[in-house]
Design an enzyme around this catalytic site. Structure first.
Site, PDB file in Angstrom:
ATOM      1  N   LYS A 116       0.962  -1.189   0.124  1.00  0.00           N
ATOM      2  CA  LYS A 116      -0.065  -0.134   0.049  1.00  0.00           C
ATOM      3  C   LYS A 116       0.750   1.181  -0.066  1.00  0.00           C
ATOM      4  O   LYS A 116       0.635   2.437  -0.680  1.00  0.00           O
ATOM      5  CB  LYS A 116      -1.015  -0.004   1.485  1.00  0.00           C
ATOM      6  CG  LYS A 116      -1.731  -1.119   1.386  1.00  0.00           C
ATOM      7  CD  LYS A 116      -2.518  -1.826   0.250  1.00  0.00           C
ATOM      8  CE  LYS A 116      -3.189  -2.993   0.426  1.00  0.00           C
ATOM      9  NZ  LYS A 116      -3.564  -3.685  -0.912  1.00  0.00           N
ATOM     10  N   GLU A 200      -2.641   8.253   7.069  1.00  0.00           N
ATOM     11  CA  GLU A 200      -3.030   8.835   6.134  1.00  0.00           C
ATOM     12  C   GLU A 200      -4.186   9.606   6.724  1.00  0.00           C
ATOM     13  O   GLU A 200      -4.950   9.075   7.384  1.00  0.00           O
ATOM     14  CB  GLU A 200      -3.395   8.079   4.634  1.00  0.00           C
ATOM     15  CG  GLU A 200      -4.601   7.417   5.040  1.00  0.00           C
ATOM     16  CD  GLU A 200      -4.821   6.709   3.356  1.00  0.00           C
ATOM     17  OE1 GLU A 200      -3.713   6.742   2.640  1.00  0.00           O
ATOM     18  OE2 GLU A 200      -6.036   6.246   3.296  1.00  0.00           O
ATOM     19  N   GLU A 288      -6.193   2.483  -2.885  1.00  0.00           N
ATOM     20  CA  GLU A 288      -5.109   1.171  -2.786  1.00  0.00           C
ATOM     21  C   GLU A 288      -5.448   0.426  -4.293  1.00  0.00           C
ATOM     22  O   GLU A 288      -6.674   0.523  -4.469  1.00  0.00           O
ATOM     23  CB  GLU A 288      -5.223   0.265  -1.593  1.00  0.00           C
ATOM     24  CG  GLU A 288      -6.506  -0.110  -1.189  1.00  0.00           C
ATOM     25  CD  GLU A 288      -6.377  -0.989   0.042  1.00  0.00           C
ATOM     26  OE1 GLU A 288      -5.895  -0.394   1.048  1.00  0.00           O
ATOM     27  OE2 GLU A 288      -6.974  -1.942   0.101  1.00  0.00           O
TER      28      GLU A 288
END
Length: 659
Positions: A116, A200, A288
């Site tokens: 990822k 994130e 992703e």
């Protein structure tokens, strides 16, 4: 040419791959752990081999063992399914060395896209829309706090090596970061053999929409439209659909263009999925890429008519795609519901045990499609070692509204005992007006069930009336010789003054005429006394009734839609006597911490005699590859700790006592 496939997976996905392999006249080999020795996929495969103990780290995740069995069975290729080793670079590299084909993308694509962090860096380089974040793996809690404060809370912790909600946590504030980071790292390590986690920015109220792509080894690329996967709980998808009611042609093409741009960069050569977060203004951001077959692939197959497993096998065999983009049409609407062994009344905690009774819904006519992908049957065990999914129930209809209604009907005909399950919760969600209108986000469950899902969430006056008529019909079928006597339906959980003045069976006892409030209603059903599901017509309206228990020919535990009631049918003259029945007293559990599930004690964060605050972390229990944090519900003093780290506990076992 591929002639024999070893399936490096288990459960429903192993059964799914075997189905397509059989269609293609390809032999199959199953590997199984000790916990799975009686599983359905083991019986369905042409050959089966024991691979090790029940723990995935000693069986399904051991590359050396899988390759040894592949060589022993003379398998040409291995299909990894999803999860386990499906996105593991070292696995693909080892297969390449042994000249065994991997049914999935090349190792370069897995390295860059399956990871990822790597995929996000590449997306940034290709100028795809991306979410702000820190793409280096984080291990140090202090560094994690500093990065999170820079990004701004809430943040999202994500496992680099996997998906499916494992190793994923929303963190709302600084004080919750360290505990969630440890839990995410531990889950990631147990699920994927890799504990790297990155951070994130968490986008509030997003939709989760993904693009299905298909590529071969000759540079050909197509997309098969989108899937809407916004109905999620703890980042685990619950209900998926294809197409999305939110996506128009312009948005679909824009998302697909970015997905295929990414695939082209890594020379992608199999089926894959590029996931996006989409906000209310139709801005989309790369999330992703999953370099494998997705759990929810059936909805795409039902709408496009394309067998994705077959396409993966052909791509691995070096064949060119026999499809062009113009060949792809999205016909009708498909919805999938994931049936989990879990208890919605206990915050969806996993449930293990044996499926005592198991009846799947059946397709009634050619205009509707009901598909159930499962790896279980009556007598199967739901194990503590693996994901608690029982099956994936998918339907297809002409429109979204018809697909929703068909799914509700199908779920009402799905009968399971032996473990707790989420069928009632799924029906409740599908009935929800926001869901039906398409007004959804990944926060749907949190917003619609702010206090959690509770018993008989969707009980309405009209539904209570259905319960009453169903109870009267069952009573009369069991007591044919009772003549035209006034009857009442009684329940301790609801207030219902339901009385009928007269009743009689007609039409060879298949129908019944009842008089309620001076109005005649015809009840009709082909139900037989030994059947668990009754299709009942109440006048012109049809409903499905699950018969859970019958006692003394007049006491019934039944389920309709998302609600269950215990009902008693008695002559009107005896109704008053039930007011004198004693109330059942419930045990006081306020001074105990009870285990909500069977599992393994990973950590104990308090000790005997300690003063604790409300919300303080007490114990972490691992069950079905997920770590569950149990917290204190009030300020109190720990009287005794009755467990040790590493010990196994059962449901309702007392873990801690309080003063």
């Amino acid at each position: 040419m591929i002639k024999k496939i070893l399936i490096a997976n288990r459960g429903e996905i192993a059964c799914r791959i075997i189905k397509t392999a059989n269609k293609m006249n390809i032999k199959t080999v199953a590997v199984y752990s000790e916990a799975d020795k009686h599983a359905d996929f083991v019986k369905l495969a042409d050959e089966s081999y024991l691979i090790g103990p029940s723990s995935p780290n000693e069986s399904y995740l051991v590359i050396k063992k899988i390759i040894e069995i592949a060589k022993k069975s003379k398998s040409d290729a291995i299909h990894p399914g999803y999860g386990f080793l499906s996105e593991n670079y070292n696995f693909v590299k080892a297969l390449e060395k042994e000249k065994i084909k991997f049914i999935g993308p090349n190792k370069n694509a897995i390295t860059k896209m399956g990871d990822k962090i790597e995929s996000k860096n590449l997306a940034n380089k290709l100028k795809l829309n991306i979410i702000p974040g820190h793409t280096e793996a984080i291990k140090d809690p202090k560094k994690a706090i500093k990065i999170s404060e820079k990004i701004g809370f809430p943040v999202l912790l994500k496992a680099s090596a996997g998906g499916g909600g494992k190793g994923m946590r929303i963190v709302e504030s600084r004080k919750d970061l360290e505990a969630n980071l440890k839990a995410a790292q531990s889950e990631a390590l147990n699920s994927f053999g890799d504990d790297r986690v990155f951070i994130e920015k968490y986008i509030t109220n997003p939709r989760h929409i993904e693009i299905q792509i298909l590529c071969d080894k000759h540079g050909n690329q197509i997309h098969l439209g989108e899937r809407e996967c916004s109905i999620q709980r703890r980042y685990q998808k619950v209900i998926e659909e294809c197409p999305s009611s939110f996506v128009d042609k312009e948005l679909r093409e824009a998302m697909a263009e970015q997905a295929l741009r990414l695939a082209k960069e890594v020379k992608y050569d199999s089926a894959g999925t590029v996931e996006f977060v989409v906000d209310n203004d139709r801005n989309f951001y790369f999330l992703e890429m999953n370099t494998r077959l997705q759990v929810e692939h059936p909805v795409t197959e039902l709408v496009t008519g394309i067998d994705l497993v077959e396409q993966m096998i052909n791509c691995a065999d070096g064949k060119k795609l026999n499809l062009k983009q113009n060949d792809i049409n999205l016909n009708g609407w498909s919805i999938e519901s994931r049936i989990y062994a879990e208890d919605p009344l206990k915050d969806f905690l996993p449930s293990i045990g044996r499926l005592i009774e198991y009846h799947e819904p059946q397709q009634k006519n050619k205009t509707e499609i009901i598909r159930n992908d499962t790896g279980v049957s009556g007598g199967s065990d739901i194990s503590i070692f693996y994901d608690p999914m029982i099956s994936k129930l998918a339907v297809h209809e002409k429109t979204r509204t018809k697909a929703i209604d068909l799914m509700i009907n199908a779920l009402q005909q799905y009968y399971i005992t032996g473990v707790d399950h989420n069928i009632a919760f799924l029906i409740s969600t599908l009935k929800n007006k926001d869901f039906r209108s398409g007004s959804i986000s990944t926060n749907f469950i949190k917003e619609n069930y702010p206090k959690g899902y509770y018993f008989n969430y969707g009980l309405s006056k009209s539904l209570i009336e259905k319960f009453n008529y169903a109870a009267i019909f069952i009573y009369k079928k069991l007591n044919i010789n009772i003549t035209n006597l006034g009857l009442s339906v009684i329940s301790k959980k609801i207030t219902s003054d339901f009385e009928i003045k007269s009743h009689k069976l007609i039409d060879k006892n298949l129908s019944m005429v009842v008089t309620h409030k001076n109005k005649e209603i015809v009840l009709h059903s082909l139900w037989k006394i030994n059947q668990k599901i009754m299709e009942l017509n109440i006048g012109d309206e049809k409903c499905f009734v699950k018969i859970n228990k019958i006692n003394n020919f007049n006491q019934f535990s039944i389920t309709i839609e998302d609600c269950s009631l215990d009902l008693i049918v008695a002559p009107n003259k005896n109704k008053v006597l039930f007011d004198y029945m004693p109330e059942i007293k419930l045990e006081d559990l306020s001074k105990k911490l009870i285990s909500p599930m069977p599992g393994l004690i990973k950590s104990i964060n308090i000790k005997k005699g300690q003063l604790i605050k409300q919300g303080e972390e007490l114990v972490i229990i691992e069950a079905m590859k997920m770590e569950n944090i149990l917290k204190s519900e009030k300020d109190c003093l720990v009287e005794d700790v009755l467990i040790k780290e590493g010990s196994s506990v059962s449901t309702d076992e007392v873990l801690i006592t309080f003063k």
